[in-house]
Design a protein around this motif. Sequence first.
Motif, PDB file in Angstrom:
ATOM      1  N   LYS A  21      28.881  35.939  22.968  1.00 47.02           N
ATOM      2  CA  LYS A  21      28.349  35.514  24.261  1.00 47.02           C
ATOM      3  C   LYS A  21      28.905  36.401  25.369  1.00 47.02           C
ATOM      4  N   PRO A  22      28.105  36.724  26.366  1.00 46.53           N
ATOM      5  CA  PRO A  22      28.648  37.461  27.508  1.00 46.53           C
ATOM      6  C   PRO A  22      29.505  36.540  28.369  1.00 46.53           C
ATOM      7  N   SER A  23      30.498  37.115  29.042  1.00 45.58           N
ATOM      8  CA  SER A  23      31.366  36.329  29.923  1.00 45.58           C
ATOM      9  C   SER A  23      30.625  36.008  31.221  1.00 45.58           C
ATOM     10  N   SER A  24      31.233  35.167  32.036  1.00 45.78           N
ATOM     11  CA  SER A  24      30.591  34.809  33.304  1.00 45.78           C
ATOM     12  C   SER A  24      30.473  36.026  34.222  1.00 45.78           C
ATOM     13  N   ASP A  25      31.468  36.930  34.191  1.00 49.47           N
ATOM     14  CA  ASP A  25      31.383  38.145  35.006  1.00 49.47           C
ATOM     15  C   ASP A  25      30.245  39.041  34.537  1.00 49.47           C
ATOM     16  N   GLU A  26      30.060  39.145  33.227  1.00 51.22           N
ATOM     17  CA  GLU A  26      28.965  39.963  32.702  1.00 51.22           C
ATOM     18  C   GLU A  26      27.608  39.356  33.050  1.00 51.22           C
ATOM     19  N   LEU A  27      27.520  38.027  33.081  1.00 52.07           N
ATOM     20  CA  LEU A  27      26.258  37.382  33.437  1.00 52.07           C
ATOM     21  C   LEU A  27      25.916  37.572  34.908  1.00 52.07           C
ATOM     22  N   LEU A  28      26.934  37.715  35.759  1.00 50.70           N
ATOM     23  CA  LEU A  28      26.700  37.874  37.191  1.00 50.70           C
ATOM     24  C   LEU A  28      26.438  39.325  37.582  1.00 50.70           C
ATOM     25  N   ARG A  29      26.777  40.274  36.735  1.00 54.74           N
ATOM     26  CA  ARG A  29      26.569  41.687  37.036  1.00 54.74           C
ATOM     27  C   ARG A  29      25.079  42.012  36.959  1.00 54.74           C
ATOM     28  N   ARG A  30      24.567  42.668  37.994  1.00 56.36           N
ATOM     29  CA  ARG A  30      23.144  43.034  38.022  1.00 56.36           C
ATOM     30  C   ARG A  30      22.976  44.449  37.501  1.00 56.36           C
ATOM     31  N   ASP A  31      21.922  44.673  36.748  1.00 53.11           N
ATOM     32  CA  ASP A  31      21.659  46.020  36.272  1.00 53.11           C
ATOM     33  C   ASP A  31      20.951  46.824  37.366  1.00 53.11           C
ATOM     34  N   ALA A  32      20.767  48.099  37.112  1.00 53.88           N
ATOM     35  CA  ALA A  32      20.209  48.993  38.130  1.00 53.88           C
ATOM     36  C   ALA A  32      18.783  48.619  38.509  1.00 53.88           C
ATOM     37  N   LEU A  33      18.022  48.050  37.594  1.00 51.84           N
ATOM     38  CA  LEU A  33      16.648  47.673  37.917  1.00 51.84           C
ATOM     39  C   LEU A  33      16.590  46.447  38.817  1.00 51.84           C
TER      40      LEU A  33
END
Length: 79
Positions: free
Chosen positions: A41-53
């Motif tokens: 599972k991704p962490s909460s920080d990874e879920l909040l990070r937005r990708d470039a698109l």
Amino acid sequence: MMRIAAALGLCLLAAGCGTQTPLTPPKGAELPPAPYGAAEKPSSDELLRRDALAAPERSVELRRRSEERQDDPFDLPPE
């Protein structure tokens, strides 16, 4: 005048009460399941990070003065 000062003070107090701790799910809740094909599972920080698109960087310079527009061959009047 006193109401404005009281409202301003209340707004400043409310703005200063933000937390600085990492986000965690509430008790009894879990993070979303792992995406299909992912090992964990991704962490909460990874879920909040937005990708470039999702948040593209600005690639256009702002115009500092007005300029004549170039002719657009696709700017046709309605039929």
